[in-house]
Design an enzyme around this catalytic site. Structure first.
Site, PDB file in Angstrom:
ATOM      1  N   CYS A  57       0.847  -1.199   0.000  1.00 11.82           N
ATOM      2  CA  CYS A  57       0.000   0.000   0.000  1.00 11.82           C
ATOM      3  C   CYS A  57       0.887   1.255   0.000  1.00 11.82           C
ATOM      4  O   CYS A  57       1.646   1.461  -0.928  1.00 11.82           O
ATOM      5  CB  CYS A  57      -0.987  -0.027   1.170  1.00 11.82           C
ATOM      6  SG  CYS A  57      -2.322   1.193   0.978  1.00 11.82           S
TER       7      CYS A  57
ATOM      8  N   HIS B 139      -3.829  -4.363  -0.535  1.00  8.59           N
ATOM      9  CA  HIS B 139      -3.483  -4.953   0.757  1.00  8.59           C
ATOM     10  C   HIS B 139      -3.526  -6.477   0.657  1.00  8.59           C
ATOM     11  O   HIS B 139      -4.584  -7.075   0.858  1.00  8.59           O
ATOM     12  CB  HIS B 139      -4.466  -4.490   1.836  1.00  8.59           C
ATOM     13  CG  HIS B 139      -4.271  -3.080   2.269  1.00  8.59           C
ATOM     14  ND1 HIS B 139      -3.336  -2.722   3.213  1.00  8.59           N
ATOM     15  CD2 HIS B 139      -4.891  -1.937   1.886  1.00  8.59           C
ATOM     16  CE1 HIS B 139      -3.383  -1.409   3.396  1.00  8.59           C
ATOM     17  NE2 HIS B 139      -4.317  -0.915   2.602  1.00  8.59           N
TER      18      HIS B 139
ATOM     19  N   GLU C  95      -2.485  -8.515   2.756  1.00  8.01           N
ATOM     20  CA  GLU C  95      -2.791  -9.063   4.084  1.00  8.01           C
ATOM     21  C   GLU C  95      -4.290  -9.066   4.377  1.00  8.01           C
ATOM     22  O   GLU C  95      -4.737  -9.702   5.334  1.00  8.01           O
ATOM     23  CB  GLU C  95      -2.022  -8.293   5.172  1.00  8.01           C
ATOM     24  CG  GLU C  95      -2.581  -6.947   5.556  1.00  8.01           C
ATOM     25  CD  GLU C  95      -2.251  -5.815   4.593  1.00  8.01           C
ATOM     26  OE1 GLU C  95      -2.558  -4.664   4.930  1.00  8.01           O
ATOM     27  OE2 GLU C  95      -1.693  -6.082   3.502  1.00  8.01           O
TER      28      GLU C  95
END
Length: 202
Positions: A80, A183, A185
């Site tokens: 990001c 993102h 994650e």
């Protein structure tokens, strides 16, 4: 050992959790010694470009990171805001970036047919064949939250593209440096695959 750079900015816990799920040995650290001993590095980040770069500089880690990435050639993944910080500059502010990839970050223009920031799930399109994209294809979806996007000077640095009313760069790669605008994650099985690929990079 993978070290997630802990400079007070980013979803560090989420990144560590995802790395744990793919079986990686990882830790968050702001220690020069840990960074020097790491096999790979992850630079997370959320928020404004200038604040991120100022915080990273105040941490005193820019020189050791640059040495490990650009001289020792350790693989690094920017996530990001961390991906934008890999470049030279951003329209969002005046601070210089790390300069590891020749690129700027620019803002999406506001238009009636799209909202800014770009927020939510979107499909990506691979632009290069690369081991870090193993198992990633046109059907892979990732979670985005951003108003600015990367513009590499060299089109060969574009790893993934995405469409949000226009085609834009979703990920970059140059040698051992990788940046992902989305993102991973927060991107469930697709993000897990990406982290697995990064862990397994030789």
């Amino acid at each position: 050992m993978i070290v997630v750079i802990d400079y007070g900015v980013g979803n560090i816990a989420s990144v560590l959790n995802m790395l744990k799920r793919v079986g990686a040995k990882a830790k968050a650290s702001d220690s020069r010694e840990d960074i020097e001993q790491a096999e790979k590095l992850i630079l997370p980040g959320v928020g404004a470009f200038d604040a991120g770069m100022q915080t990273l500089r105040k941490s005193g880690l820019v020189d050791v990171l640059t040495e490990q990435v650009m001289i020792k050639r350790k693989p690094v993944m920017g996530v990001c805001l961390g991906s934008q910080m890999l470049g030279l500059r951003s329209e969002e502010g005046a601070e210089p970036g790390l300069g590891w990839i020749d690129m700027d970050s620019v803002r999406f223009e506001r238009r009636d047919d799209r909202k800014v920031p770009h927020m939510g799930w979107n499909q990506v399109s691979p632009q290069l064949e690369h081991p870090i994209l193993s198992g990633i294809n046109e059907q892979s979806r990732f979670y985005f939250v951003h108003s600015y996007y990367m513009v590499p000077k060299d089109p060969d640095d574009i790893l993934l593209s995405c469409n949000y009313g226009q085609k834009f760069t979703a990920a970059v790669a140059r040698d051992n440096v990788f940046g992902f605008q989305f993102h991973p994650e927060k991107s469930h099985k697709f993000g897990m695959q990406l982290f697995k690929n990064f862990v397994e990079l030789v």
